[in-house]
Design a protein around this motif. Structure first.
Motif, PDB file in Angstrom:
ATOM      1  N   PRO A  97       0.481  -1.166   0.004  1.00 23.97           N
ATOM      2  CA  PRO A  97      -0.137  -0.133  -0.219  1.00 23.97           C
ATOM      3  C   PRO A  97       0.722   1.648  -0.059  1.00 23.97           C
ATOM      4  N   ARG A  98       0.177   2.288  -1.314  1.00 24.84           N
ATOM      5  CA  ARG A  98       0.798   3.635  -0.809  1.00 24.84           C
ATOM      6  C   ARG A  98       0.290   4.602   0.777  1.00 24.84           C
ATOM      7  N   THR A  99       0.950   4.087   2.054  1.00 22.70           N
ATOM      8  CA  THR A  99       1.102   4.501   3.073  1.00 22.70           C
ATOM      9  C   THR A  99       2.077   5.869   3.090  1.00 22.70           C
ATOM     10  N   GLY A 100       3.036   6.514   2.392  1.00 20.61           N
ATOM     11  CA  GLY A 100       2.846   7.402   2.893  1.00 20.61           C
ATOM     12  C   GLY A 100       4.264   7.537   3.542  1.00 20.61           C
ATOM     13  N   GLY A 101       4.680   6.424   4.370  1.00 20.42           N
ATOM     14  CA  GLY A 101       5.373   5.651   5.459  1.00 20.42           C
ATOM     15  C   GLY A 101       7.037   5.072   4.479  1.00 20.42           C
ATOM     16  N   ARG A 102       7.020   4.147   5.172  1.00 21.65           N
ATOM     17  CA  ARG A 102       8.842   3.614   4.728  1.00 21.65           C
ATOM     18  C   ARG A 102       7.896   2.943   3.439  1.00 21.65           C
TER      19      ARG A 102
ATOM     20  N   PHE B 100       4.862   7.342  -0.602  1.00 14.06           N
ATOM     21  CA  PHE B 100       6.306   6.285   0.684  1.00 14.06           C
ATOM     22  C   PHE B 100       6.666   8.013   1.356  1.00 14.06           C
ATOM     23  N   ALA B 101       7.647   7.463   2.115  1.00 14.86           N
ATOM     24  CA  ALA B 101       8.931   8.050   2.698  1.00 14.86           C
ATOM     25  C   ALA B 101       9.959   8.606   1.600  1.00 14.86           C
ATOM     26  N   GLY B 102      10.369   9.907   1.474  1.00 15.43           N
ATOM     27  CA  GLY B 102      10.999   9.811   0.559  1.00 15.43           C
ATOM     28  C   GLY B 102      10.659  11.791  -0.481  1.00 15.43           C
TER      29      GLY B 102
ATOM     30  N   SER C  85      13.143  22.351  -6.157  1.00 15.40           N
ATOM     31  CA  SER C  85      12.081  23.296  -7.461  1.00 15.40           C
ATOM     32  C   SER C  85      10.759  22.134  -7.181  1.00 15.40           C
ATOM     33  N   MET C  86      10.493  20.976  -7.117  1.00 14.88           N
ATOM     34  CA  MET C  86      10.118  19.945  -8.202  1.00 14.88           C
ATOM     35  C   MET C  86       8.907  20.116  -7.060  1.00 14.88           C
ATOM     36  N   ALA C  87       8.505  20.400  -5.368  1.00 17.90           N
ATOM     37  CA  ALA C  87       8.160  19.613  -4.548  1.00 17.90           C
ATOM     38  C   ALA C  87       6.706  20.656  -4.771  1.00 17.90           C
ATOM     39  N   SER C  88       5.770  20.166  -3.928  1.00 23.36           N
ATOM     40  CA  SER C  88       4.507  20.655  -4.226  1.00 23.36           C
ATOM     41  C   SER C  88       4.003  21.484  -3.291  1.00 23.36           C
ATOM     42  N   ALA C  89       3.688  22.651  -3.628  1.00 20.30           N
ATOM     43  CA  ALA C  89       3.478  23.735  -2.551  1.00 20.30           C
ATOM     44  C   ALA C  89       2.407  23.309  -1.009  1.00 20.30           C
ATOM     45  N   ALA C  90       1.841  21.990  -1.248  1.00 22.03           N
ATOM     46  CA  ALA C  90       1.107  21.932  -0.043  1.00 22.03           C
ATOM     47  C   ALA C  90       1.624  21.444   1.230  1.00 22.03           C
ATOM     48  N   GLU C  91       2.330  20.916   1.213  1.00 22.07           N
ATOM     49  CA  GLU C  91       3.135  21.439   2.427  1.00 22.07           C
ATOM     50  C   GLU C  91       4.999  21.304   2.272  1.00 22.07           C
ATOM     51  N   PRO C  92       4.987  21.756   3.571  1.00 24.57           N
ATOM     52  CA  PRO C  92       6.854  22.695   3.309  1.00 24.57           C
ATOM     53  C   PRO C  92       8.222  20.765   3.010  1.00 24.57           C
ATOM     54  N   ILE C  93       8.861  21.200   2.679  1.00 29.09           N
ATOM     55  CA  ILE C  93       9.953  20.354   2.611  1.00 29.09           C
ATOM     56  C   ILE C  93      10.674  20.392   4.102  1.00 29.09           C
ATOM     57  N   SER C  94      10.842  18.706   4.631  1.00 29.02           N
ATOM     58  CA  SER C  94      11.372  18.648   5.905  1.00 29.02           C
ATOM     59  C   SER C  94      12.546  17.975   5.316  1.00 29.02           C
ATOM     60  N   ALA C  95      13.607  17.404   6.679  1.00 30.71           N
ATOM     61  CA  ALA C  95      14.312  16.609   7.035  1.00 30.71           C
ATOM     62  C   ALA C  95      13.647  15.229   7.277  1.00 30.71           C
TER      63      ALA C  95
ATOM     64  N   PHE D 276       9.286  15.069   0.101  1.00 30.17           N
ATOM     65  CA  PHE D 276       8.116  16.040  -0.267  1.00 30.17           C
ATOM     66  C   PHE D 276       7.760  15.460  -1.565  1.00 30.17           C
ATOM     67  N   SER D 277       6.499  15.228  -1.900  1.00 23.98           N
ATOM     68  CA  SER D 277       5.295  14.717  -2.811  1.00 23.98           C
ATOM     69  C   SER D 277       6.082  15.284  -4.393  1.00 23.98           C
ATOM     70  N   LEU D 278       6.158  15.299  -5.052  1.00 23.71           N
ATOM     71  CA  LEU D 278       6.183  15.874  -6.702  1.00 23.71           C
ATOM     72  C   LEU D 278       4.982  16.819  -6.928  1.00 23.71           C
TER      73      LEU D 278
END
Length: 464
Positions: free
Chosen positions: A98-103, A408-410, A349-359, A373-375
């Motif tokens: 599944p596309r969980t947003g995690g690992r 996924f994470a990353g 520069s490919m990051a979506s503006a919907a949420e901040p880029i995070s470490a 971040f998501s593209l």
């Protein structure tokens, strides 16, 4: 009469082993429910020694074919060992997640992709399956799969001689291109192999080998003040204070070291052996630095993928914008979407503006610095100069990146291709393409056709 198959379940301990065991057990149950006899332990084989032992343990069993369950990502060495030992029909089942947003817990499709390339180079036919073992129609689908013939390799076509100013500039930019190859590509990654003579003949590209230890030494010698400035340049990135600070320092030093190597060697791009040594010997991830270098128009290809570096540089030159060298990690028939991902190295520069880029940290090796971040949404072009099947050709595809949360994470993006995902998957696997493909925003297919024509490369358009 029930058919008998040799069974091999492949995996790597750096992924989610318990989840992989559960998924592969469900797949084995589905096979047995189809009336298939299986010869083999069904245990996950985590290294080549275990695979060799399983081959010997199965002895001279009379079998109708071989089934390999790709429970997680693996390189292609084990599958090639099995394919070379048994001259019987070969079926490979990769397990989605599944596309969980995690690992990325399994990353099995990428392993299937590597296997397809390696088997294609060896002219070894196989039948792929990419299906969840809990699919409502799993037994019907499995029965159909076992009766299926191998996919037919797609035909290449001549490049179209279209006039393109961007294509002409990009073709010229390739001439005399210099790549720093830092370390060797990992074992079992035929996708990242290259031949110096072919590169010179293709476009006058030169590759200079650099020891991985030299990069590490350069990084350790970077002045603390330079590291501070690099960190300050990431002022908008959230969560920098929340990761291990010593590991973050070592990671940022790699960015400065790459800058130094670029200036010293006048390199246009790098191909870097990114794992495991950056983690196990040096102690920090190169993924974040690769993102930063890409944003500064110096593409860096993971796993010392020289042709990946060339492909990224080519797209960058065409689009006059940063490129992202990504893995295809999921191709979902139901939603008709594909996920492009890499650990955390897409240009910012490919990051979506919907949420901040995070470490963030590497999902398997647990070290920074990676970006999360998501593209962003928009039209994209995919391309690679491929060596699949031992022949050089241009791969082209297009689609629309959708606005979506991280799969996924990353760094990842959800892509709706110009061709149904199931068709694209069959074409990609039957062609035996490499697991890395470069991406830029915009529609640049005409320019790529021009470059292919200038270089004398045939074309495989995945979305036609």
């Amino acid at each position: 009469m029930a058919r008998t198959y040799r069974l091999f379940v492949l995996g790597r301990p750096t992924f989610d082993v318990e989840y992989a065991r559960a998924c592969s057990a469900a797949a084995i149950k589905a096979l047995r429910n189809c009336g298939v006899n299986l010869a083999g332990s069904g245990d996950i084989l985590f290294d080549n020694a275990s695979v060799a032992a399983e081959i010997e343990a199965q002895g001279n069993v009379a079998a109708d074919g071989v089934i390999i369950i790709q429970s997680t990502f693996t390189d292609a060495e084990a599958i090639c060992m099995i394919a070379e030992r048994f001259d019987r029909p070969l079926h490979i089942w990769a397990l989605p997640e599944p596309r969980t947003g995690g690992r990325l817990r399994l990353n099995a499709f990428c392993g299937l992709n590597l296997a397809a390339h390696a088997l294609g180079l060896r002219e070894r036919a196989f039948v792929p399956l990419y299906l969840s073992a809990d699919d409502a129609r799993v037994e019907t689908r499995v029965a159909e799969w076992l009766k299926s013939a191998p996919l037919t390799k797609p035909a290449l076509r001549a490049a179209q001689a279209e006039a393109s100013e961007a294509g002409a500039k990009a073709a010229a930019a390739l001439r005399g291109m210099r790549i720093g190859r830092i370390g060797e590509h990992p074992a079992g990654f035929d996708t990242c192999a290259y031949d110096t003579t072919r590169l010179t003949e293709l476009a006058g590209v030169s590759v200079e080998p650099i020891a991985l230890s030299h990069l590490f030494d350069q990084a350790r010698a970077v002045a603390d003040s330079d590291v501070r400035r690099t960190r300050e340049s990431l002022g908008t990135v959230a969560g920098l204070d929340e990761v291990d600070q010593a590991e973050l320092d070592r990671s940022l030093r790699l960015r400065n070291a790459l800058d130094q190597l670029k200036a010293e060697g006048r390199f246009d791009a790098f191909a870097i052996r990114c794992w495991p040594e950056t983690f196990t010997e040096y102690g920090g991830a190169v993924c974040g630095p690769v993102s930063m270098m890409g944003e500064k128009r110096t593409p860096c290809a993971c796993e010392a993928d020289v042709y990946g570096a060339i492909s990224s540089y080519l797209l960058q030159a065409i689009a006059d914008a940063p490129a992202f060298l990504a893995d295809i990690v999921d191709m979902d028939d139901e939603s008709d979407t594909t996920v492009l991902w890499h650990c955390g190295q897409a240009p910012a520069s490919m990051a979506s503006a919907a949420e901040p880029i995070s470490a963030t940290i590497h999902s398997n090796r647990r070290m920074p610095l990676l970006f999360q971040f998501s593209l962003k949404a928009g039209r994209v072009t995919l391309a690679r100069i491929s060596q699949a099947g031992g022949e050089q050709f241009m791969v082209i595809a297009g689609g629309e990146m959708e606005e979506a949360p991280p799969s996924f994470a990353g760094t990842s993006g959800v892509l709706r291709l110009d061709r149904p995902a199931a068709d694209m998957r069959d074409k990609l696997l039957s062609a035996g393409l490499e697991h890395h493909i470069a991406l830029v925003y915009g529609d640049h297919r005409a320019a790529l056709e021009h470059v292919a024509h200038k270089l004398g490369l045939p074309v495989l358009d995945l979305t036609q």
